[in-house]
Design an enzyme around this catalytic site. Structure first.
Site, PDB file in Angstrom:
ATOM      1  N   PHE A  40       1.284   8.710   3.843  1.00  0.00           N
ATOM      2  CA  PHE A  40       0.323   8.665   4.942  1.00  0.00           C
ATOM      3  C   PHE A  40       0.697   7.532   5.882  1.00  0.00           C
ATOM      4  CE2 PHE A  40      -1.849  11.491   2.244  1.00  0.00           C
ATOM      5  CZ  PHE A  40      -2.857  12.119   2.976  1.00  0.00           C
ATOM      6  N   ALA A  41       0.859   7.873   7.159  1.00  0.00           N
ATOM      7  CA  ALA A  41       1.184   6.882   8.188  1.00  0.00           C
ATOM      8  C   ALA A  41       0.152   7.038   9.302  1.00  0.00           C
ATOM      9  CB  ALA A  41       2.594   7.087   8.715  1.00  0.00           C
ATOM     10  N   LYS A  44      -1.409   2.250  12.944  1.00  0.00           N
ATOM     11  CA  LYS A  44      -0.219   1.420  13.134  1.00  0.00           C
ATOM     12  C   LYS A  44       0.754   1.473  11.966  1.00  0.00           C
ATOM     13  CE  LYS A  44      -2.579  -1.788  16.248  1.00  0.00           C
ATOM     14  NZ  LYS A  44      -2.987  -3.196  16.494  1.00  0.00           N
ATOM     15  N   TYR A  45       0.379   2.183  10.912  1.00  0.00           N
ATOM     16  CA  TYR A  45       1.286   2.281   9.772  1.00  0.00           C
ATOM     17  C   TYR A  45       2.512   3.141  10.078  1.00  0.00           C
ATOM     18  CZ  TYR A  45      -1.339  -0.294   6.275  1.00  0.00           C
ATOM     19  OH  TYR A  45      -1.937  -1.300   5.546  1.00  0.00           O
ATOM     20  N   ASP A 133       4.129   1.731   3.397  1.00  0.00           N
ATOM     21  CA  ASP A 133       4.516   0.346   3.677  1.00  0.00           C
ATOM     22  C   ASP A 133       5.374  -0.215   2.537  1.00  0.00           C
ATOM     23  OD1 ASP A 133       2.325   0.498   2.010  1.00  0.00           O
ATOM     24  OD2 ASP A 133       1.384  -1.328   2.769  1.00  0.00           O
ATOM     25  N   HIS A 153       1.423  -1.436 -12.804  1.00  0.00           N
ATOM     26  CA  HIS A 153       1.129  -2.378 -11.728  1.00  0.00           C
ATOM     27  C   HIS A 153       1.792  -3.714 -12.028  1.00  0.00           C
ATOM     28  CE1 HIS A 153      -1.054  -4.881  -8.911  1.00  0.00           C
ATOM     29  NE2 HIS A 153      -1.631  -3.812  -8.381  1.00  0.00           N
ATOM     30  N   GLU A 224      -7.186   4.430  -6.806  1.00  0.00           N
ATOM     31  CA  GLU A 224      -6.474   3.812  -7.924  1.00  0.00           C
ATOM     32  C   GLU A 224      -7.382   3.697  -9.149  1.00  0.00           C
ATOM     33  OE1 GLU A 224      -3.220   0.703  -7.446  1.00  0.00           O
ATOM     34  OE2 GLU A 224      -4.923  -0.522  -8.124  1.00  0.00           O
TER      35      GLU A 224
END
Length: 398
Positions: A40-41, A44-45, A133, A153, A224
């Site tokens: 997903f963009a 501004k990603y 990102d 994680h 998550e």
């Protein structure tokens, strides 16, 4: 290598040195699997797309048929000239813009559920959900493939008791995991598997989030939290080490021999909707089981939650305010910490203590990085006897 390479339910836990990349890639290439990558963009990603795609083509399942499904509200910002491998493709899926970054996170499950069902599942064998990102630094091959692959994680893969995992602990949420339960804490920034199994999992996260919304609650770590609830009772068939999702915020420890994918350093206020601010939530601070995140969000603290380890309420607040802020602010936060202590049934450090600890960590980071600009100044002001910083003797030294 002093790491576990098998989970307690006897599936592979993948580290560098536990597999032969040439052999396993060759085996899977004979099957000619079709790989889907969902990213997903939004907003501004889109600035991260070029680096993600170019590094992916260098390191991610090279010579496999990979299709990148880019969900975006800015199709014009999707790079047009990416040198894709044979059989590779980019498919753009338009989605609405969002006013809150939390909505972007939760919306991923909604739009991915619809797209997998209507568009992706008939064209793919495996599917990965990834954060845009991020960047690929080293080989990610067929060793990552299985019916359902989770990634440990980086903040909780060692020396962490299950009680310290940031599971959702409020029974009101569908993501609730009772104390005493849990195997690992997995990231939602990279996960993958058979397309049908991933569809089931993505749809589960979406539906559970919707149920929470009906009850006026949002899981502490959005999808998550639901992902970890699902994986606790539906064990993954492969677990990937934190090599498969590290962070450029963190130094590489000795047990991480290679970083394959890493999250990029970024200014959340700049790239996120609503300037990265957290919102007010309906939970009362005194509610039994209320999360540390919830407690601090009620103070309208701007929380960069994804890059911080949520050990105490104070650590959240210090993300923004550190040792700065007015005396009134510090008193308010320390009152909040004391209230959090009563909720969590344990003492929490004050804002001042946590702030000093963070500043020390930042200074240590500077001292360990000799090209850092303040390095010479800090070194010159360090006492050779005590190791402490000396007070500057003039305004110019300040």
């Amino acid at each position: 290598m002093d790491v576990n390479s098998v989970t307690n339910w006897n599936v592979p836990l993948v580290w560098e040195g536990t597999f032969d990349p040439i052999v396993i890639d060759a085996i899977y290439k004979r099957m000619e699997p079709r790989i889907a990558v969902v990213v997903f963009a939004v907003g501004k990603y889109t600035r991260f797309l070029k680096g993600f795609l170019e590094s992916g083509e260098k390191h991610f399942l090279v010579d496999f048929r990979v299709t990148y499904y880019i969900f975006t509200d800015n199709e014009q910002d999707v790079p047009k000239e990416i040198d894709l491998g044979e059989g590779g493709a980019i498919s753009v899926i338009n989605v609405p813009s969002a006013n809150r970054w939390q909505d972007v996170v939760l919306g991923r499950m909604k739009w991915a559920t619809f797209a997998i069902d209507k568009q992706i599942r008939s064209k793919s064998d495996y599917l990965f959900m990834m954060d845009i990102d991020s960047i690929f630094y080293n080989h990610v091959g067929a060793e990552s493939l299985s019916r359902l692959s989770a990634v440990l994680h980086r903040g909780y893969y060692k020396n962490t008791s299950r009680e310290a995992f940031p599971y959702e602990r409020r029974p009101k949420s569908r993501a609730y995991i009772p104390p005493g339960e849990g195997d690992y804490y997995d990231t939602a920034a990279v996960w993958g598997g058979y397309v049908e199994d991933m569809y089931k999992l993505v749809k589960y996260c979406y539906e559970q989030s919707e149920e929470d919304a009906k009850n006026n609650i949002e899981a502490v770590w959005q999808e998550e939290s639901h992902l970890n609830k699902f994986l606790l009772y539906n064990k993954p068939t492969k677990v990937l080490s934190p090599e498969y999702l590290w962070s450029n915020y963190d130094e590489k420890p000795a047990d991480i021999r290679v970083i394959r994918i890493s999250q990029l350093v970024k200014n959340y206020k700049d790239v996120r909707p609503n300037h990265g601010q957290s919102e007010r939530v309906v939970d009362e601070v005194g509610e039994e089981g209320a999360s540390v995140k919830t407690i601090c969000v009620k103070m309208e603290v701007e929380v960069e939650v994804e890059e911080e380890e949520p050990q105490t309420a104070a650590s959240y607040a210090v993300v923004c305010w550190g040792c700065a802020g007015t005396e009134r602010d510090r008193k308010r936060l320390n009152r909040l910490v004391r209230r959090a202590s009563s909720v969590l049934d344990g003492p929490l450090d004050s804002i001042g203590v946590v702030g000093e600890r963070r500043l020390l960590a930042m200074l240590t980071s500077i001292m360990d990085n000799t090209p850092h600009l303040p390095h010479e100044t800090v070194g010159a002001l360090t006492s050779s006897f005590s190791g402490r910083l000396l007070q500057p003797s003039s305004r110019t030294e300040r």
